[in-house]
Design a protein around this motif. Sequence first.
Motif, PDB file in Angstrom:
ATOM      1  N   ARG A  65       0.836  -1.210   0.000  1.00  0.00           N
ATOM      2  CA  ARG A  65       0.000   0.000   0.000  1.00  0.00           C
ATOM      3  C   ARG A  65       0.868   1.256   0.000  1.00  0.00           C
ATOM      4  O   ARG A  65       0.617   2.203  -0.746  1.00  0.00           O
ATOM      5  CB  ARG A  65      -0.923  -0.052   1.228  1.00  0.00           C
ATOM      6  N   ARG A 122       2.678   7.025  -6.636  1.00  0.00           N
ATOM      7  CA  ARG A 122       1.857   8.171  -7.007  1.00  0.00           C
ATOM      8  C   ARG A 122       2.523   9.490  -6.626  1.00  0.00           C
ATOM      9  O   ARG A 122       2.377  10.491  -7.324  1.00  0.00           O
ATOM     10  CB  ARG A 122       0.485   8.049  -6.359  1.00  0.00           C
ATOM     11  N   LEU A 136      -8.986   1.455   1.950  1.00  0.00           N
ATOM     12  CA  LEU A 136      -8.536   2.843   2.070  1.00  0.00           C
ATOM     13  C   LEU A 136      -7.287   3.040   1.229  1.00  0.00           C
ATOM     14  O   LEU A 136      -6.192   3.284   1.726  1.00  0.00           O
ATOM     15  CB  LEU A 136      -8.280   3.189   3.542  1.00  0.00           C
ATOM     16  N   GLY A 137      -7.468   2.875  -0.054  1.00  0.00           N
ATOM     17  CA  GLY A 137      -6.351   3.020  -0.984  1.00  0.00           C
ATOM     18  C   GLY A 137      -6.005   4.483  -1.214  1.00  0.00           C
ATOM     19  O   GLY A 137      -6.603   5.391  -0.629  1.00  0.00           O
ATOM     20  N   VAL A 138      -5.040   4.668  -2.056  1.00  0.00           N
ATOM     21  CA  VAL A 138      -4.576   6.033  -2.336  1.00  0.00           C
ATOM     22  C   VAL A 138      -4.548   6.265  -3.830  1.00  0.00           C
ATOM     23  O   VAL A 138      -3.968   5.489  -4.584  1.00  0.00           O
ATOM     24  CB  VAL A 138      -3.173   6.250  -1.745  1.00  0.00           C
ATOM     25  N   ASP A 139      -5.209   7.300  -4.226  1.00  0.00           N
ATOM     26  CA  ASP A 139      -5.229   7.687  -5.625  1.00  0.00           C
ATOM     27  C   ASP A 139      -4.365   8.942  -5.793  1.00  0.00           C
ATOM     28  O   ASP A 139      -3.953   9.571  -4.810  1.00  0.00           O
ATOM     29  CB  ASP A 139      -6.684   7.971  -6.024  1.00  0.00           C
ATOM     30  N   MET A 140      -4.144   9.261  -7.044  1.00  0.00           N
ATOM     31  CA  MET A 140      -3.395  10.486  -7.311  1.00  0.00           C
ATOM     32  C   MET A 140      -4.065  11.690  -6.640  1.00  0.00           C
ATOM     33  O   MET A 140      -3.400  12.598  -6.142  1.00  0.00           O
ATOM     34  CB  MET A 140      -3.340  10.696  -8.826  1.00  0.00           C
ATOM     35  N   VAL A 187      -2.809  12.134  -3.170  1.00  0.00           N
ATOM     36  CA  VAL A 187      -1.462  12.713  -3.084  1.00  0.00           C
ATOM     37  C   VAL A 187      -1.521  14.209  -3.357  1.00  0.00           C
ATOM     38  O   VAL A 187      -0.950  15.018  -2.615  1.00  0.00           O
ATOM     39  CB  VAL A 187      -0.523  11.991  -4.080  1.00  0.00           C
ATOM     40  N   GLU A 188      -2.213  14.553  -4.402  1.00  0.00           N
ATOM     41  CA  GLU A 188      -2.362  15.978  -4.711  1.00  0.00           C
ATOM     42  C   GLU A 188      -3.103  16.688  -3.586  1.00  0.00           C
ATOM     43  O   GLU A 188      -2.734  17.798  -3.187  1.00  0.00           O
ATOM     44  CB  GLU A 188      -3.146  16.144  -6.024  1.00  0.00           C
TER      45      GLU A 188
END
Lengths: 477, 884
Positions: free
Chosen positions: A230, A237, B430-434, B437-438
């Motif tokens: 994860r 990213r 609870l993943g993370v997308d761009m 991050v932004e």
Amino acid sequence: MTQRQPVSRRTAIKGLGGVAIGLPFLEEMTATSAAAAVAKTPAVPVRAFNVFFGLGIPAPLQTEGFDGVLEPLRPLSKKLLIMRNVDQVRCDEKGINAHFDGASGAFTAEPPDGEAKSGGPSIDQVIRKAHYPNGMPAGMVPTLVGGTFFRRSRVSRYVHSYNDDGTVAAAMQEKPRDLFNRVFGGADIPKTEAEMRRLRISKSVLDSTVEQYRYYTGPNSPLGAASKARVKDHLDRIREFEKRAFRMALHGKTPKQPPKSKLLHGGQADPGGQGIDITLQELTEEWRLMADLYALAIQTDRVRFGALTFLAAGERIRLTGRYEYAGRKIWDFDDSKQLNASGDKGCSHEWWHKFNEKRKNEQLRAHAHMKMNEVAYFLSRLDDADSREANGRTILENALFTVSTESGDGRHSNVKRELSGVFHAISGANGRFKTGQIMDVGAEGIDVYNSMLDGMGVSNRLGPARRDGRAVDGIRV
Amino acid sequence: MNMPNETHVLRLRLTPQAYVWGRVCLVVCMLGMVTGVARADRVATDLIALYEFTEAKGDTVRDRSRAGTPIDLVIDKPGNVQWRHGALVIQRGVAIRSVERARRLTDAIKQSNALTVEAWVKPANTRQDGPARIVTMSDNTSNRNITLGQDGGKYDARLRSGSTSENGIPSTASPNNSLSTDLTHVVYTRDASGNARIYLNGKQSASKKVGGKLDNWNTRYHLILANELTGDRPWLGEMHLVAIYKKALSPKEVEQNFMAGGGTVITAAMRDTSAKLFEAEVAPILARHCLECHGWKSKKGKLDLSQRNLAQAGGKSGQVILPGSAAKSELFKQVLSNDMPDDRPPLSRREKQLLRHWIDTGAVWSTASIERSAYVKPIEPGGNWLRRLTVTEYIETVRVAVGVDIAEDARATLPRDLRADGFSNTAYNLGVDMAHVEGFAKLARTVAQRMDVPKFAVRFTKQRKFDDATLKPMIAAMGKWLLRGPLEPREIDAYLSVAQAVRKEGGDFDEAVSFIVEAMLQSPRFVYRVEKQRGDGKPQPVTGYELASRLSYILWGGPPDDALLRAAAKGELSTKAQVEAQARRMLRDPRARKHSQQFIYEWLDLGRLDYMRPNAKKFPKWEDALAADMRAETLAFYDEVVWKQARPMNDLFNAQVTIVTPRLAHHYGLTPGTSGGVTRYDLSGLPARGGLLTQGSVLTVGGDEGSMVTRGLFVLHSVLRGHVEDPPPCVDTTPVPTKPGLSQRGVALARLANPACGGCHARFEPLAFGLEKFDGLGVHHEKDHHGNTLRDDGELAIPGRDKPIKYQSSAQLMDLLAASDRVKQTMTWKATQWAIGRPLDESDTAILEDIHKAAQRGGGTYSSLLTAIVTSDLVRKTRTEPQP
């Protein structure tokens, strides 16, 4: 149907101000050692995409070939291998109908593992990990997941790209603008010295952040495997963000966004599973913009792996509108009226429940034909002049596109029937697989997928480690 | 306390390696004490001969008593017998006799002056007599030490003693016609006082005084089964087990052996293995393969495998699990032959092996029942995802950490957290997308800009010198606060480099602090709840700082305060009592009250109300603001019951009070308050309304038509923690519309009467009968729009309970739910899942039972429940993975 002009790479790049977006990533094409190691022809990277459409094509209709609901694929027939008689019964999770487990099994050959997890990785991700073990070239979108869909009670109804641990490989981009921003979004351009100064300090902030994330993905990380993966995902990213924020800023160009979506999204698109009213014009207009943008992302080499969804598994829409194909009327959609029901029972997916091979199934045929038309639209966008690559082939020919769906029969009353004969089609992947045929493979999906992985030069396999697989060599060149 | 329980208490003390098993054993012991359930293992004390007939082939029957030199038996005519699934079928006359004289047995019994002869047998008929010898130690038809035989329709035991003849006469016999051709447990005992008894299937069938000592026993006799030594008293039938003890088993011990079935002696070690297998492997196997047909509701063949007592009792055809002998257990036989599961894929080879091993080692149930919902959608217990802060947690963490309200920006910037397995804080999802991050970068910048940096910095240093010597300790102190634990040198150096970049650009101290905060807010230690997950593969205690964060995020939804961090630093979170003390302190804090609303919001999926789109033709007066009012009602009601009145959680189902806006009051038909704001209503005079299930926020789950299917499923899943398969939606799923003479109830009853649908629908639709008077938007009516009279009586079928409970009104239904322990358990499960951020799996069940008991001991309030959760091993320990 839609009057919108398709977005082409040429016009997009021109509109975006030239090289700002495309070139940094096109440069990577020739520098990808993994790609060079596998592909014999130059400058053709390894790519794999999953294309999902909801509800499926009942197996009996598949036997009609291009004279039936597959007609829209006929123009691409020489570049596709249509596979019939693919068995996904092993994906059955007892007590769960195929909308969910069949959809989860598409491209993974595994039943779901929780509401938002697949039982295993999807083929695109297995290929990605094998060919890009150290991650994608800097700044590239590692995995792009997009789609036009409305049913969303469980994630695997609409997401079709999964990591090794079964979690989604990337967040779903369900609005064209969101997908565009995901692929082409950029940072504000510093205009003053103060802004430039802030940018330089921000670089140190980002460097410190990267360092922290790198630690937690490194050998001294206290994290377990799932957590580490994860954080690694997060780090990828950040690096992409870094590339975008600092390199693109220096190029001085940011792309122009597409218009805001007019359709319902998020929870509003699936109000309590009751379905929504939508016209064919509304549906295809948004989908085709999505398809254009996804194709553009591939053409500009911003993405090499991912999945695109046209309507979710068990989709609940009450479609209206005249559907024409090749200048002739196919059907006047009016699901609610024709089903004489409202709410979820007035939705198109009831036609799948009512399928009977002894009857005409006109409504189901019309819906399936329309879906094939839209899938063909996306694929054809990668088979045009903008998609011609250095080896003379188009992206559709060079990359691996796998098209599949949730079931081989919409009637839930028989698991074996429901998950047998699940439609599949693949592209040639730069000469690795046969095309121009409709083939009765008569094999389990897991064996088909593993044979595809073998063909892609990947040693990892889907499914249980101790399973005795069966090579489906007939699909390979 | 009986013997097996004592054994396990002892084991609990002596087995240091597995805290889990110790706890499981304790639970087993406690359950044994509470329920008085007979232990499902055989008596091992004073056993001197044991034949199980598990050889499967050959001409020798082995003595498996381990009581000295084995006294094996030889079949003189192997062609006259057949081995079959752990039994020896004697089809024609045969003698099965010891190779040597049975001297060891004779001596032992002579010395003890007492004995037991026990057999599991299935006579071929009720006619054979003589008596036909089942078990004998004798020389011929006139001289014996002991013979247990069949005399037509009764069992007959002849014992040589000081008061009987050399032929053992007078004998002791069971009543006439007490013998049948069923598999029977027959036991003959004689104690040292001369009391002889015959037991059939665990119950005493005959008794007699057979006085005198046994010192006249002949030591030359052989032990023989199925015949006299002379071959002229053959017995035909099946032998499943024969055992001889040098004592008279007590009635309780006889019952124990009967309950244990025919099988091996089960040791404490075997029971440990069995219990472990049950929890980890067998319960999931039964849940996935068997309970669909043999669960609490379906009970095909009158067999319920979902509960220990009922599973042990067996079904229509008797016991199906014989602890100690898979080969003799009908359940295993059916599974082995793939006859079961019926019309379903067979068990895998591995599953069969596990099942066999479990039964052979004692078929121990480590829990009182199998919670099917914990197994049907298995989650790999190994998946241990660190938790990203949810958007709500991120907002609260920023607020507490730096005093900036970033809610509006965060909700506009960060992607919404999606629900998975019932909650939106499920870690794996609870993943993370761009966009994250932004978003984190942008929000960090915004936060830093909005902060009062000098005021913030002074908390960590009084100096403002812009040099490394000042900055380093300041970074360490600030980092400890923002990142919820001490920093490592590498981290301090990383943040120092940010300050150096500021210095290089001509910046000052405050600007450096601002950028360091910006960096820290993007750190994995801020965005995630990082914990040490590497270890030996077993659960290990979390560190003090990790526990501080766990406590604060579970109880407050935000970061730990100074007191928690201080306690962590001093090692004062290491005992259960210390954790409990902190929990009690924290639960008195207003943050706990506020955060608890997140639980009910998630549990009831109140976010769903944002997307309601009722049919405008059917509900022309609907306005979207009503949906928000409904949600507000439920949250206010929750606060009233759980906090203001501090009532048990299950009172949420029948508390006769609500708090609504004038608009919603009007919608419900209540007299709107005059203040213009929300009004509290005492509903004690309005029994039809009162409790969660009578509120619009819940009633609207049924859609415009108030679907009994959807409402019933909601109650089953979310209130009773039951499970039912997803449809098949029968042949034609088009709903039958109501009409004059046909109400929703009528439609539902027709569906229940349909064999294709009723089997499953009977499990949940009647749960919604009590809500029939509420329309799709929660308005109460006595008649529907066709004029059909509506009813609110029905039946409440509680998973795990034998019979449905009838109720006459919705108020009664609510009272039943409020009183149901199943509902209380559901609250425990739901709150625990919400607290730990992952779906519960089979390995959690024992701890959940502990949590539930502790919560109920504390009154079943939110505070007692959350205290039980945070003091449990689910919170105080973490799963670890070995270093790769």
